[in-house]
Scaffold this motif. Structure first.
Motif, PDB file in Angstrom:
ATOM      1  N   SER A 124     -91.478 -28.861  -2.737  1.00 49.40           N
ATOM      2  CA  SER A 124     -90.098 -29.047  -3.192  1.00 49.40           C
ATOM      3  C   SER A 124     -89.467 -27.699  -3.514  1.00 49.40           C
ATOM      4  CB  SER A 124     -90.068 -29.951  -4.420  1.00 49.40           C
ATOM      5  OG  SER A 124     -90.673 -29.312  -5.516  1.00 49.40           O
ATOM      6  N   VAL A 155     -96.878 -33.476  -4.397  1.00 48.48           N
ATOM      7  CA  VAL A 155     -95.683 -32.647  -4.359  1.00 48.48           C
ATOM      8  C   VAL A 155     -95.986 -31.339  -5.098  1.00 48.48           C
ATOM      9  CG1 VAL A 155     -93.265 -32.437  -5.041  1.00 48.48           C
ATOM     10  CG2 VAL A 155     -94.157 -34.649  -4.313  1.00 48.48           C
ATOM     11  N   LEU A 198     -96.078 -31.928   0.057  1.00 45.24           N
ATOM     12  CA  LEU A 198     -94.636 -31.714   0.084  1.00 45.24           C
ATOM     13  C   LEU A 198     -94.321 -30.533  -0.817  1.00 45.24           C
ATOM     14  CD1 LEU A 198     -93.560 -35.430  -0.421  1.00 45.24           C
ATOM     15  CD2 LEU A 198     -93.847 -34.212   1.744  1.00 45.24           C
ATOM     16  N   VAL A 223    -101.104 -35.054   2.651  1.00 39.81           N
ATOM     17  CA  VAL A 223     -99.779 -34.501   2.905  1.00 39.81           C
ATOM     18  C   VAL A 223     -99.364 -33.725   1.671  1.00 39.81           C
ATOM     19  CG1 VAL A 223     -97.355 -35.044   3.357  1.00 39.81           C
ATOM     20  CG2 VAL A 223     -99.147 -36.439   4.399  1.00 39.81           C
ATOM     21  N   GLU A 247    -101.070 -31.975   6.082  1.00 36.61           N
ATOM     22  CA  GLU A 247     -99.769 -31.674   6.660  1.00 36.61           C
ATOM     23  C   GLU A 247     -98.898 -31.107   5.539  1.00 36.61           C
ATOM     24  OE1 GLU A 247     -96.093 -33.882   8.998  1.00 36.61           O
ATOM     25  OE2 GLU A 247     -97.753 -35.088   8.226  1.00 36.61           O
ATOM     26  N   ILE A 248     -98.265 -29.969   5.783  1.00 38.82           N
ATOM     27  CA  ILE A 248     -97.425 -29.313   4.770  1.00 38.82           C
ATOM     28  C   ILE A 248     -95.970 -29.459   5.202  1.00 38.82           C
ATOM     29  CG2 ILE A 248     -96.852 -27.134   3.645  1.00 38.82           C
ATOM     30  CD1 ILE A 248     -99.814 -26.323   4.075  1.00 38.82           C
ATOM     31  N   ILE A 249     -95.170 -30.049   4.314  1.00 35.75           N
ATOM     32  CA  ILE A 249     -93.771 -30.321   4.621  1.00 35.75           C
ATOM     33  C   ILE A 249     -92.875 -29.686   3.558  1.00 35.75           C
ATOM     34  CG2 ILE A 249     -92.028 -32.111   4.994  1.00 35.75           C
ATOM     35  CD1 ILE A 249     -94.379 -34.002   5.716  1.00 35.75           C
ATOM     36  N   PRO A 250     -92.128 -28.620   3.914  1.00 39.93           N
ATOM     37  CA  PRO A 250     -91.163 -28.037   2.981  1.00 39.93           C
ATOM     38  C   PRO A 250     -89.958 -28.968   2.826  1.00 39.93           C
ATOM     39  CG  PRO A 250     -91.773 -26.495   4.732  1.00 39.93           C
ATOM     40  CD  PRO A 250     -92.269 -27.855   5.128  1.00 39.93           C
ATOM     41  N   MET A 251     -89.415 -29.036   1.597  1.00 38.32           N
ATOM     42  CA  MET A 251     -88.281 -29.925   1.329  1.00 38.32           C
ATOM     43  C   MET A 251     -87.184 -29.198   0.565  1.00 38.32           C
ATOM     44  SD  MET A 251     -90.134 -33.362  -0.111  1.00 38.32           S
ATOM     45  CE  MET A 251     -90.319 -32.588  -1.707  1.00 38.32           C
ATOM     46  N   GLY A 278     -85.598 -32.848  -2.070  1.00 40.00           N
ATOM     47  CA  GLY A 278     -86.473 -33.949  -1.653  1.00 40.00           C
ATOM     48  C   GLY A 278     -86.560 -35.003  -2.699  1.00 40.00           C
TER      49      GLY A 278
END
Length: 81
Positions: A49, A1, A47, A45, A74-78, A81
């Motif tokens: 935050s 994160v 994340l 991955v 993999e980049i996931i904006p939250m 979160g």
């Protein structure tokens, strides 16, 4: 994160881990930047935050840095979160 709100500031800081009491021992001379890079390079991955608390310019800069450090993750904006 990745802490979206504080990452850019920490990434650009020359502060040592010792100054924050975060070392792995007396011989650990890494900087905050070194630790952040290591963590990102080995992630599958990432994340991000607090993405809603940064500007679109900061968001683009942050994602560009993360992609350069680890093009495979993999980049996931939250938000919240």
């Amino acid at each position: 994160v990745v802490d979206g709100l504080n990452f850019l500031q920490d990434y650009q800081a020359a502060e040592s881990l010792a100054s924050r009491g975060e070392t792995l021992g007396e011989d650990d001379e890494r900087s905050i930047t070194d630790l952040l890079i290591e963590q990102i390079e080995f992630a599958d991955v990432i994340l991000i935050s607090k993405i809603d608390l940064i500007s679109s310019v900061e968001r683009l800069e942050l994602i560009a840095i993360l992609e350069r450090l680890n093009a495979q993750a993999e980049i996931i904006p939250m938000v919240m979160g």
